[in-house]
Design a protein around this motif. Structure first.
Motif, PDB file in Angstrom:
ATOM      1  N   ASN A   9       0.800  -1.225   0.000  1.00 40.24           N
ATOM      2  CA  ASN A   9       0.000   0.000   0.000  1.00 40.24           C
ATOM      3  C   ASN A   9       0.831   1.272   0.000  1.00 40.24           C
ATOM      4  N   LEU A  10       2.041   1.205   0.546  1.00 41.82           N
ATOM      5  CA  LEU A  10       2.794   2.428   0.789  1.00 41.82           C
ATOM      6  C   LEU A  10       4.071   2.574  -0.033  1.00 41.82           C
ATOM      7  N   PHE A  11       4.372   1.629  -0.921  1.00 42.65           N
ATOM      8  CA  PHE A  11       5.629   1.696  -1.657  1.00 42.65           C
ATOM      9  C   PHE A  11       5.786   3.015  -2.400  1.00 42.65           C
ATOM     10  N   SER A  12       4.736   3.473  -3.056  1.00 40.37           N
ATOM     11  CA  SER A  12       4.796   4.739  -3.788  1.00 40.37           C
ATOM     12  C   SER A  12       3.643   5.644  -3.371  1.00 40.37           C
ATOM     13  N   VAL A  13       3.791   6.919  -3.657  1.00 34.38           N
ATOM     14  CA  VAL A  13       2.732   7.881  -3.387  1.00 34.38           C
ATOM     15  C   VAL A  13       1.627   7.710  -4.425  1.00 34.38           C
ATOM     16  N   THR A  14       0.397   7.593  -3.969  1.00 34.88           N
ATOM     17  CA  THR A  14      -0.750   7.447  -4.869  1.00 34.88           C
ATOM     18  C   THR A  14      -1.877   8.366  -4.407  1.00 34.88           C
ATOM     19  N   LEU A 137      10.549   4.580 -13.071  1.00 37.21           N
ATOM     20  CA  LEU A 137      11.641   5.264 -12.401  1.00 37.21           C
ATOM     21  C   LEU A 137      11.146   5.619 -11.003  1.00 37.21           C
ATOM     22  N   TYR A 138      11.840   5.123 -10.004  1.00 36.44           N
ATOM     23  CA  TYR A 138      11.414   5.293  -8.611  1.00 36.44           C
ATOM     24  C   TYR A 138      12.277   6.362  -7.964  1.00 36.44           C
ATOM     25  N   MET A 139      11.648   7.467  -7.551  1.00 35.91           N
ATOM     26  CA  MET A 139      12.411   8.621  -7.072  1.00 35.91           C
ATOM     27  C   MET A 139      11.920   9.080  -5.705  1.00 35.91           C
ATOM     28  N   PRO A 140      12.858   9.423  -4.795  1.00 34.62           N
ATOM     29  CA  PRO A 140      12.487   9.917  -3.466  1.00 34.62           C
ATOM     30  C   PRO A 140      12.235  11.420  -3.486  1.00 34.62           C
ATOM     31  N   ALA A 141      11.162  11.817  -4.134  1.00 32.73           N
ATOM     32  CA  ALA A 141      10.866  13.247  -4.288  1.00 32.73           C
ATOM     33  C   ALA A 141      10.564  13.932  -2.970  1.00 32.73           C
ATOM     34  N   PHE A 142      10.109  13.151  -1.986  1.00 34.07           N
ATOM     35  CA  PHE A 142       9.662  13.742  -0.732  1.00 34.07           C
ATOM     36  C   PHE A 142      10.475  13.229   0.459  1.00 34.07           C
ATOM     37  N   SER A 143      11.785  13.076   0.219  1.00 31.04           N
ATOM     38  CA  SER A 143      12.692  12.681   1.292  1.00 31.04           C
ATOM     39  C   SER A 143      13.513  13.867   1.787  1.00 31.04           C
ATOM     40  N   MET A 144      14.100  14.595   0.847  1.00 30.23           N
ATOM     41  CA  MET A 144      14.896  15.778   1.150  1.00 30.23           C
ATOM     42  C   MET A 144      14.393  16.929   0.278  1.00 30.23           C
ATOM     43  N   MET A 145      14.404  18.135   0.826  1.00 27.19           N
ATOM     44  CA  MET A 145      13.866  19.274   0.089  1.00 27.19           C
ATOM     45  C   MET A 145      14.538  19.465  -1.259  1.00 27.19           C
ATOM     46  N   HIS A 146      15.872  19.279  -1.296  1.00 28.97           N
ATOM     47  CA  HIS A 146      16.579  19.531  -2.547  1.00 28.97           C
ATOM     48  C   HIS A 146      16.307  18.457  -3.594  1.00 28.97           C
ATOM     49  N   GLY A 147      15.627  17.381  -3.226  1.00 28.48           N
ATOM     50  CA  GLY A 147      15.320  16.342  -4.194  1.00 28.48           C
ATOM     51  C   GLY A 147      13.965  16.485  -4.856  1.00 28.48           C
ATOM     52  N   ASN A 164       8.745   6.160 -22.832  1.00 35.51           N
ATOM     53  CA  ASN A 164       8.167   4.868 -22.471  1.00 35.51           C
ATOM     54  C   ASN A 164       8.142   4.642 -20.963  1.00 35.51           C
ATOM     55  N   GLN A 165       9.016   5.355 -20.258  1.00 39.76           N
ATOM     56  CA  GLN A 165       9.108   5.166 -18.816  1.00 39.76           C
ATOM     57  C   GLN A 165       8.127   6.100 -18.092  1.00 39.76           C
ATOM     58  N   SER A 166       7.831   5.757 -16.857  1.00 36.64           N
ATOM     59  CA  SER A 166       7.001   6.625 -16.020  1.00 36.64           C
ATOM     60  C   SER A 166       7.590   6.668 -14.616  1.00 36.64           C
ATOM     61  N   VAL A 167       7.215   7.691 -13.872  1.00 38.12           N
ATOM     62  CA  VAL A 167       7.807   7.933 -12.555  1.00 38.12           C
ATOM     63  C   VAL A 167       6.869   7.472 -11.447  1.00 38.12           C
ATOM     64  N   LEU A 168       7.443   6.797 -10.461  1.00 41.14           N
ATOM     65  CA  LEU A 168       6.776   6.551  -9.193  1.00 41.14           C
ATOM     66  C   LEU A 168       7.549   7.292  -8.115  1.00 41.14           C
ATOM     67  N   PHE A 169       6.842   8.044  -7.292  1.00 40.01           N
ATOM     68  CA  PHE A 169       7.497   8.756  -6.201  1.00 40.01           C
ATOM     69  C   PHE A 169       7.458   7.904  -4.938  1.00 40.01           C
ATOM     70  N   ALA A 170       8.616   7.721  -4.338  1.00 38.86           N
ATOM     71  CA  ALA A 170       8.696   6.938  -3.102  1.00 38.86           C
ATOM     72  C   ALA A 170       7.844   7.599  -2.019  1.00 38.86           C
ATOM     73  N   ASN A 171       7.075   6.793  -1.336  1.00 37.70           N
ATOM     74  CA  ASN A 171       6.265   7.308  -0.236  1.00 37.70           C
ATOM     75  C   ASN A 171       7.153   7.443   1.002  1.00 37.70           C
ATOM     76  N   PRO A 172       7.278   8.662   1.547  1.00 38.95           N
ATOM     77  CA  PRO A 172       8.159   8.820   2.707  1.00 38.95           C
ATOM     78  C   PRO A 172       7.724   7.996   3.909  1.00 38.95           C
ATOM     79  N   SER A 173       6.453   7.672   3.999  1.00 37.64           N
ATOM     80  CA  SER A 173       6.004   6.811   5.102  1.00 37.64           C
ATOM     81  C   SER A 173       6.615   5.421   4.974  1.00 37.64           C
ATOM     82  N   PHE A 174       6.672   4.914   3.743  1.00 41.67           N
ATOM     83  CA  PHE A 174       7.298   3.613   3.522  1.00 41.67           C
ATOM     84  C   PHE A 174       8.787   3.671   3.851  1.00 41.67           C
TER      85      PHE A 174
END
Length: 267
Positions: A9-14, A137-147, A164-174
């Protein structure tokens, strides 16, 4: 381990787990949060696109122990292959590391250093992703402000170029749950490695997990000197990760039959 962090449920932000108005607390900067507005909410998928449980997963680290391992075919036999931080997959390496990718992590620092924060190297970035085909592409957009800004630029760049690729943002709770879990197991570092985050996710999403290229030492099992990565010998910043501690925990899981750590050459 499979129940520690609610990866399903928490792997990515949805949209389902992060509604408009929610205050999203960054996991890497504990006193910073972002309140989700309509514009940000609109870029999240409704639910996680990862259909779990997946049967057989490969998580591929970047250790030099992969060189001349011949493990590429074994990596690619998995149903889902996870790689870390946009590693090279040229023909020089695929025999050892495989070519299949369903998800690859992207540290925002890579966007800054390799692609000038996508301020003027957008086409070069999109072209470099062809090797990953239609992966996430899995990115920690909400881990550090500069990211945050580099991660959002990746999202909009892929949209603009119809990549062809799409982005998933890492859920900081996970990420926070995973960090707490491993701290309680004795891994003490400023931050866990990307690899350990991905192994933790795989254990929650997959029925069978094999990991390759997880070896934090400068010699292989036979005492032969090896490079830090399979593609270069550039060392990471010291004092940030605790790779031997992480490996010890992975080895405990291997001995318990929870996952398989592949260290020898593949037959």
């Amino acid at each position: 381990m499979t129940d520690c962090c609610d990866a399903g449920n928490l792997f990515s932000v949805t949209k389902a787990n992060t509604p408009v108005g929610k205050k999203l607390w960054f996991d890497g900067e504990f006193f910073y949060s972002l309140t989700i507005d309509n514009a940000t909410y609109s870029i999240f998928p409704q639910d996680t696109p990862l259909k779990h449980p997946m049967k057989k997963c490969s998580v591929v680290g970047n250790s030099g122990i992969l060189r001349n391992s011949g493990c590429g075919r074994h990596v690619d036999q998995a149903d889902f292959v996870i790689r870390c931080n946009l590693p090279p997959l040229t023909s020089e390496y695929t025999k050892d590391v495989g070519s299949k990718t369903q998800l690859v992590t992207v540290n925002p620092s890579i966007i800054e250093k390799r692609y000038q924060n996508l301020l003027w190297a957008r086409r070069a970035f999109v072209d470099s992703l062809h090797v990953y085909r239609d992966s996430f592409l899995y990115m920690p957009a909400f881990s550090m402000m500069h990211g945050t800004d580099p991660s959002l630029r990746v999202y909009y760049t892929l949209m603009d170029f119809r990549a062809n690729q799409s982005v998933l943002f890492a859920n900081p709770s996970f990420l926070r749950n995973v960090g707490k879990f491993w701290r309680n197991k004795g891994v003490h570092s400023r931050r866990l490695s990307t690899g350990l985050f991905m192994v933790s996710a795989a254990l929650g999403l997959c029925e069978e997990v094999t990991i390759y290229g997880f070896w934090p030492f400068h010699v292989d099992l036979k005492g032969k000197s090896i490079s830090h990565h399979y593609y270069d010998d550039i060392l990471p910043l010291s004092g940030f990760h605790s790779m031997p501690e992480e490996f010890l925990q992975l080895w405990v899981l291997h001995k318990a039959g929870v996952l398989k750590v592949q260290l020898d050459q593949c037959a």
